[in-house]
Design a protein around this motif. Sequence first.
Motif, PDB file in Angstrom:
ATOM      1  N   PHE A  58       0.847  -1.195   0.000  1.00 18.59           N
ATOM      2  CA  PHE A  58       0.000   0.000   0.000  1.00 18.59           C
ATOM      3  C   PHE A  58       0.882   1.244   0.000  1.00 18.59           C
ATOM      4  CE2 PHE A  58      -2.460   3.373   2.068  1.00 18.59           C
ATOM      5  CZ  PHE A  58      -3.640   3.337   1.320  1.00 18.59           C
ATOM      6  N   GLU A  59       0.498   2.214  -0.805  1.00 21.37           N
ATOM      7  CA  GLU A  59       1.163   3.522  -0.806  1.00 21.37           C
ATOM      8  C   GLU A  59       0.102   4.586  -0.579  1.00 21.37           C
ATOM      9  OE1 GLU A  59       3.387   4.067  -4.368  1.00 21.37           O
ATOM     10  OE2 GLU A  59       4.819   2.456  -3.929  1.00 21.37           O
ATOM     11  N   GLY A  60       0.399   5.495   0.308  1.00 25.28           N
ATOM     12  CA  GLY A  60      -0.610   6.495   0.648  1.00 25.28           C
ATOM     13  C   GLY A  60      -0.038   7.853   0.955  1.00 25.28           C
ATOM     14  N   LYS A  61      -0.952   8.802   1.104  1.00 25.61           N
ATOM     15  CA  LYS A  61      -0.624  10.173   1.483  1.00 25.61           C
ATOM     16  C   LYS A  61      -1.669  10.598   2.505  1.00 25.61           C
ATOM     17  CE  LYS A  61       0.513  14.665  -0.552  1.00 25.61           C
ATOM     18  NZ  LYS A  61       0.623  15.429  -1.824  1.00 25.61           N
ATOM     19  N   ALA A  62      -1.214  11.023   3.681  1.00 22.13           N
ATOM     20  CA  ALA A  62      -2.141  11.296   4.772  1.00 22.13           C
ATOM     21  C   ALA A  62      -1.999  12.723   5.268  1.00 22.13           C
ATOM     22  CB  ALA A  62      -1.876  10.328   5.923  1.00 22.13           C
ATOM     23  N   PRO A  63      -3.095  13.307   5.777  1.00 25.78           N
ATOM     24  CA  PRO A  63      -3.020  14.660   6.318  1.00 25.78           C
ATOM     25  C   PRO A  63      -2.263  14.686   7.636  1.00 25.78           C
ATOM     26  CG  PRO A  63      -5.168  13.696   6.779  1.00 25.78           C
ATOM     27  CD  PRO A  63      -4.437  12.717   5.919  1.00 25.78           C
ATOM     28  N   TYR A  64      -1.490  15.775   7.847  1.00 25.90           N
ATOM     29  CA  TYR A  64      -0.788  15.915   9.121  1.00 25.90           C
ATOM     30  C   TYR A  64      -0.380  17.360   9.354  1.00 25.90           C
ATOM     31  CZ  TYR A  64       2.220  15.047  13.077  1.00 25.90           C
ATOM     32  OH  TYR A  64       2.767  15.064  14.335  1.00 25.90           O
ATOM     33  N   ASN A  65      -0.869  17.918  10.464  1.00 27.42           N
ATOM     34  CA  ASN A  65      -0.434  19.249  10.895  1.00 27.42           C
ATOM     35  C   ASN A  65      -0.612  20.289   9.790  1.00 27.42           C
ATOM     36  OD1 ASN A  65       0.539  21.049  12.770  1.00 27.42           O
ATOM     37  ND2 ASN A  65       2.685  20.718  12.203  1.00 27.42           N
ATOM     38  N   LEU A  66      -1.796  20.329   9.208  1.00 23.12           N
ATOM     39  CA  LEU A  66      -2.149  21.266   8.132  1.00 23.12           C
ATOM     40  C   LEU A  66      -1.333  21.019   6.875  1.00 23.12           C
ATOM     41  CD1 LEU A  66      -2.484  24.547  10.251  1.00 23.12           C
ATOM     42  CD2 LEU A  66      -4.232  22.819   9.730  1.00 23.12           C
ATOM     43  N   ASP A  67      -0.718  19.870   6.782  1.00 21.43           N
ATOM     44  CA  ASP A  67       0.064  19.491   5.610  1.00 21.43           C
ATOM     45  C   ASP A  67      -0.219  18.019   5.337  1.00 21.43           C
ATOM     46  OD1 ASP A  67       1.815  19.506   3.521  1.00 21.43           O
ATOM     47  OD2 ASP A  67       3.588  20.091   4.664  1.00 21.43           O
ATOM     48  N   SER A  68       0.712  17.302   4.773  1.00 19.71           N
ATOM     49  CA  SER A  68       0.518  15.875   4.524  1.00 19.71           C
ATOM     50  C   SER A  68       1.876  15.181   4.477  1.00 19.71           C
ATOM     51  CB  SER A  68      -0.233  15.640   3.209  1.00 19.71           C
ATOM     52  OG  SER A  68       0.512  16.157   2.121  1.00 19.71           O
ATOM     53  N   PHE A  69       1.854  13.854   4.545  1.00 26.36           N
ATOM     54  CA  PHE A  69       3.085  13.085   4.407  1.00 26.36           C
ATOM     55  C   PHE A  69       2.801  11.826   3.600  1.00 26.36           C
ATOM     56  CE2 PHE A  69       1.005  11.323   8.131  1.00 26.36           C
ATOM     57  CZ  PHE A  69       1.244   9.947   8.048  1.00 26.36           C
ATOM     58  N   GLU A  70       3.811  11.330   2.933  1.00 28.88           N
ATOM     59  CA  GLU A  70       3.687  10.118   2.140  1.00 28.88           C
ATOM     60  C   GLU A  70       4.265   8.934   2.909  1.00 28.88           C
ATOM     61  OE1 GLU A  70       5.596  10.943  -1.555  1.00 28.88           O
ATOM     62  OE2 GLU A  70       3.918  12.162  -2.311  1.00 28.88           O
ATOM     63  N   TRP A 126      -4.192   2.902   5.916  1.00 30.47           N
ATOM     64  CA  TRP A 126      -4.086   1.579   5.291  1.00 30.47           C
ATOM     65  C   TRP A 126      -5.307   0.728   5.634  1.00 30.47           C
ATOM     66  CZ3 TRP A 126      -2.110  -2.934   8.287  1.00 30.47           C
ATOM     67  CH2 TRP A 126      -1.998  -4.088   7.504  1.00 30.47           C
ATOM     68  N   VAL A 127      -5.702   0.721   6.905  1.00 36.64           N
ATOM     69  CA  VAL A 127      -6.821  -0.116   7.349  1.00 36.64           C
ATOM     70  C   VAL A 127      -8.120   0.297   6.674  1.00 36.64           C
ATOM     71  CG1 VAL A 127      -8.278  -0.675   9.338  1.00 36.64           C
ATOM     72  CG2 VAL A 127      -5.793  -0.740   9.570  1.00 36.64           C
ATOM     73  N   ILE A 128      -8.380   1.591   6.601  1.00 37.90           N
ATOM     74  CA  ILE A 128      -9.688   2.035   6.085  1.00 37.90           C
ATOM     75  C   ILE A 128      -9.833   1.759   4.591  1.00 37.90           C
ATOM     76  CG2 ILE A 128      -9.138   4.426   5.459  1.00 37.90           C
ATOM     77  CD1 ILE A 128     -11.832   5.137   6.910  1.00 37.90           C
TER      78      ILE A 128
END
Length: 477
Positions: A58-70, A126-128
């Motif tokens: 799985f490869e994803g991009k998630a929101p974090y601290n008004l930004d995001s991370f891969e 990943w789970v969702i």
Amino acid sequence: MRILHISAECYPAAKAGGLGDVVGALPKYLNRRGHETSVIIPKYKTGWIGAQQATPVFEGKAPYNLDSFEFTVEQVENPQLGYPLYLVDIPGKFDREGIYFDPWSGQPFWDEMDRFFCFQIAVLEWVIQSDEPPGIVHSHDHHASLVPFMMTRCYRYDKLAAIPTVVTIHNGEYQGRYDRYHYTRLPAFDLDEIGLLDWDGNLNALASGIKCAWRVTTVSKGYLNELMDFCHGLEQLLKMEQKKTSGLLNGIDMEVWNPETDPFLQKNYSLRNRVTGKKINKEFLCGEFGFNEKLPLFSFIGRLAREKGADLVADLIASLTGDEPQLNILVLGTGDPDLHRRFNELSGKHAGYFNSRLEYNEKLAHRIYAGSDFLIMPSRIEPCGLNQMYAMRYGTVPVARSTGGLADTIIDISDTDGYGVLFREFTVSAAGESVRRSMELYNQRSKFSGIIKKVMKLDFSWEKASLQYENLYKQLT
């Protein structure tokens, strides 16, 4: 049942203490009971992880601290574990030496909060999006304790709200306390729910897990009782939530910790040939560390930290007087730099009956369990304790402070059917008295041999312990 364990540690991939041993063994034994159990941890830069083949799933991009991370989730291709192991690769967060501490400075990583916040968010991303989500989500310690809050309160994970959650407290001293305003780093939620993150004016990850999880467990009944009395500020919360708490004693992996097959030992042995086997392993240890093999060998294995009573071990050694003390003491571990200095000084001052190896060394640990006569565990706090179980599996008698899981697993030799040496007060005199009693036992050769036989026959297996977790999961589903 499909069960997902979320943890900062998992032996053999990444281990700093007992948490790694538990998460590395419990899933295997649950799977043997017919469940589908898997584990997910961060992708650290450890030797074991570096030596494995892993496939991105799985490869994803998630929101974090008004930004995001891969991030990337990878599955380790190692069928020997007994369960699927997944790694969360977040560039810049875990791809460095050390798990919690910088090995060069000995200090905790400055970005602990960001590392484990991002890890938990990545797991839920990943789970969702999984075609087969777990039926139970089991979080371990504060590094994964925000998961129940996010599953039930963050809009992004609404679909996961009906999945039962369990939080296990392996060590209540470490809670993940941060300034309250850091809630902004999490995915959006109704601010009316912010109280579920708060304890005593701080964002407290462990407190949030206790509030939001369906069930809360500790790693022994004794430790649960102790936490109700003192848990660094969480006592009242645990009392409020006590209807959903339980103390489940851990087990040990009887296949990994087996003197009959252990590849690290100088000579393998079983209950039948324990006398010869332990003698050869003791001779090897004494030769390595310059000890008199005819004297009783007491050992300490663990983190050099106040919590483990390592400072009391140093005080005990310093208190020994006389030109030729009638015992040997060996210390294996790493931790507090001040204790490193003390043990190095003591090694020079008390050469011939005290020595130390100030490092993490799994191979040597196995050899010490096999070659020692006694294992010292003078812990201030011991939630469960696995070392005493490992020691007894190898026919080594525990000398321990009666606290937490130690009190749950050791019966003093003064009691009927006793097999260990316990003391209550955290003092040099109390510890010294327990050593004196142990030496008396050692010199009663027939009785000592019977005690060794007794401890080797005790059942601390995960086959037995995993049934408790299975029953807990069944209650939730």
